[in-house]
Design an enzyme around this catalytic site. Structure first.
Site, PDB file in Angstrom:
ATOM      1  N   HIS A  36      53.957  39.986  41.000  1.00  0.00           N
ATOM      2  CA  HIS A  36      53.201  38.985  40.244  1.00  0.00           C
ATOM      3  C   HIS A  36      54.132  38.054  39.472  1.00  0.00           C
ATOM      4  O   HIS A  36      53.930  36.850  39.445  1.00  0.00           O
ATOM      5  CB  HIS A  36      52.236  39.674  39.271  1.00  0.00           C
ATOM      6  N   LYS A 101      42.434  49.239  38.913  1.00  0.00           N
ATOM      7  CA  LYS A 101      41.690  50.212  38.117  1.00  0.00           C
ATOM      8  C   LYS A 101      41.719  49.784  36.662  1.00  0.00           C
ATOM      9  O   LYS A 101      42.686  49.177  36.204  1.00  0.00           O
ATOM     10  CB  LYS A 101      42.268  51.623  38.286  1.00  0.00           C
TER      11      LYS A 101
END
Lengths: 177, 284
Positions: A36, A101
């Site tokens: 990222h 999650k």
């Protein structure tokens, strides 16, 4: 249980409701912290991304090594909130779906609503089970990052829950509605 | 006392096997408590997550796959009988055993060289935290305990006032679970240390996770505290995978220790649903 295919059509995304259980088939890209960071650096410097993520699904995951003869090692979601600071820029770029999650920030949810994106929850701690739904895995970018490299996965009926839908409704604790 | 010779090659093999066992085979109590949780009230999506976790245990065992892709930062507890004499230093042998298990078993290596200035992974080493305690006799007992980064990030410790009431301890623990438990792959196992010093209480909370969670604490006061904490934590409603329900924790284990009269250290070690660990004894 809804059966859906990635890349996802906008109509399909718009019909998903927080709490829906879905079986996802098609292609998804793994990317976690370091990937990222590099993707955002590329975007901010107007460099092309090493893989085309327009319209695609990103899975926050770093698989265990692949055993001999297997398609992938155990592969499960990592904590999505660590990616929150990078996410709005990727959604503005055109990423349509995320798998991870745990909860997301208000900024991410606002960006999801603006861009029409969806966040799926995969069960954290079920990585051996989840590996059973992966048909192909290939490193396609940032190979030097090892497990944090971007892998292109082909999945079949990958079991997910709509954690936060494109209208900002959430199935995740705490109840933000 | 008769010195007994132990080749460290035996230790390397034992630790390598324990590293594989801990990652591939769920603890019996973890498996049993996950199954039992299906009887509790949770949202449909959370029930699906519980089913995934139960299936996960079976698939990991059948295919020798790690239960979680995060094969953790390994802690090794070694209880060493003082009559044992090793032909080479023990601690490097334990480290070699972990490395062998992780390499042979395709277990993900997640440890980096330096938290401050070098976040690159080790090439060949698979470093573990190793605690060696000397005991009388000639037995060697080793526990290998991998723990993932996501759940370690949820752990906290504090120094409460020595006059603090039990209610303050309960509030501290429940507030931590409420603030970060949903990031740590619930349903959770919560290890709590109370006492010791700032450095030792963290270890105490980790050791608390080694207990069989199906068996309550032997001391009635601690069993009562554990029950109270379980009830309060499960009232939060986080549920399996954070999808809502009454199964937020599968177990709470408290260990206490002496402390300085001015202190009341409390540490909370939050484990994910895949609380892992394997123990073996080598009797010479």
């Amino acid at each position: 249980m809804k059966t859906i295919t990635s890349p996802l059509d906008q109509k399909v995304i718009d019909n998903l409701v927080a709490g829906d259980t879905v079986a996802l088939s098609g292609q998804i890209y793994t990317a976690r912290d370091q990937a990222h960071k590099r993707l955002i650096e590329a975007l901010s410097e107007n460099r092309p991304l090493p893989v085309e993520l327009m319209g695609q699904t990103i899975f926050y995951a770093g698989p265990a090594p692949t055993p001999a003869g297997a398609v992938t090692g155990s592969i499960g979601p990592t904590t999505a909130s660590r990616m929150d600071k990078f996410t709005p820029a990727l959604l503005e770029y055109g990423v349509k779906a995320m798998i991870g999650k745990g909860p997301r920030s208000i900024e991410v949810i606002e960006s999801m609503k603006a861009e029409g994106a969806v966040y799926f929850v995969a069960t954290g701690g079920a990585a051996a089970y989840l590996s059973d739904f992966v048909r192909k895995s290939e490193v396609v970018a940032f190979g030097d990052l090892g497990p944090e490299a971007i892998h292109l996965l082909e999945v079949e009926n990958f079991p997910l829950v709509v954690g936060i839908d494109a209208n900002g409704r959430s199935a995740l604790w705490p109840d933000i509605s | 006392m008769v010195a007994k010779d132990v080749p460290v090659s035996n230790v390397i093999e034992l630790v390598a096997n324990l590293s594989l066992d801990a990652n591939h085979n769920a603890r019996a109590d973890v498996s049993a408590l996950l199954r039992k949780a299906r009887e509790s009230k949770n949202s449909p999506a959370a029930m699906a997550a519980l089913d995934h976790l139960i299936a996960n245990i079976e698939i990991a065992k059948e295919r020798s796959l790690p239960l979680c892709q995060d094969c953790g930062y390994v802690t090794v507890f070694a209880e060493v009988g003082q009559d044992l004499v090793f032909d080479d230093p023990l601690e490097p042998a334990i480290q070699l055993g972990v490395a062998r298990g992780y390499d042979d078993g395709d277990l993900r290596q997640s440890v980096i060289r330096d938290a401050f200035s070098d976040r690159t992974k080790f090439e060949t080493e698979r470093p573990a935290n190793v605690y060696i305690n000397l005991k009388s006799g000639s037995e060697l007992k080793i526990t290998v305990m991998p723990k993932g980064g996501g759940s370690d990030n949820a752990c906290r410790m504090t120094m409460l006032k020595p006059t603090a009431h039990e209610d303050e301890i309960v509030k501290y623990v429940v507030d931590i679970v409420a603030a970060s438990g949903h990031y740590a792959c619930p349903p959770l196992f919560v290890g709590i240390g109370i006492g010791g010093s700032f450095d030792s209480v963290g270890l105490l909370a980790k050791v608390a996770l080694l207990r069989d969670f199906q068996i309550p604490a032997k001391r009635p006061d601690l069993a009562a505290l554990e029950n109270r904490l379980m009830t309060e934590i499960n009232k939060l409603g986080i549920g399996p995978a954070g999808l809502g329900g009454e199964t937020t924790a599968l177990g709470v284990s408290v260990l206490t220790d002496r402390t300085h009269m001015a202190c009341l250290p409390v540490a909370v070690n939050i484990s994910c649903n895949q609380l892992r660990g394997a123990t073996a004894r080598l009797s010479i």
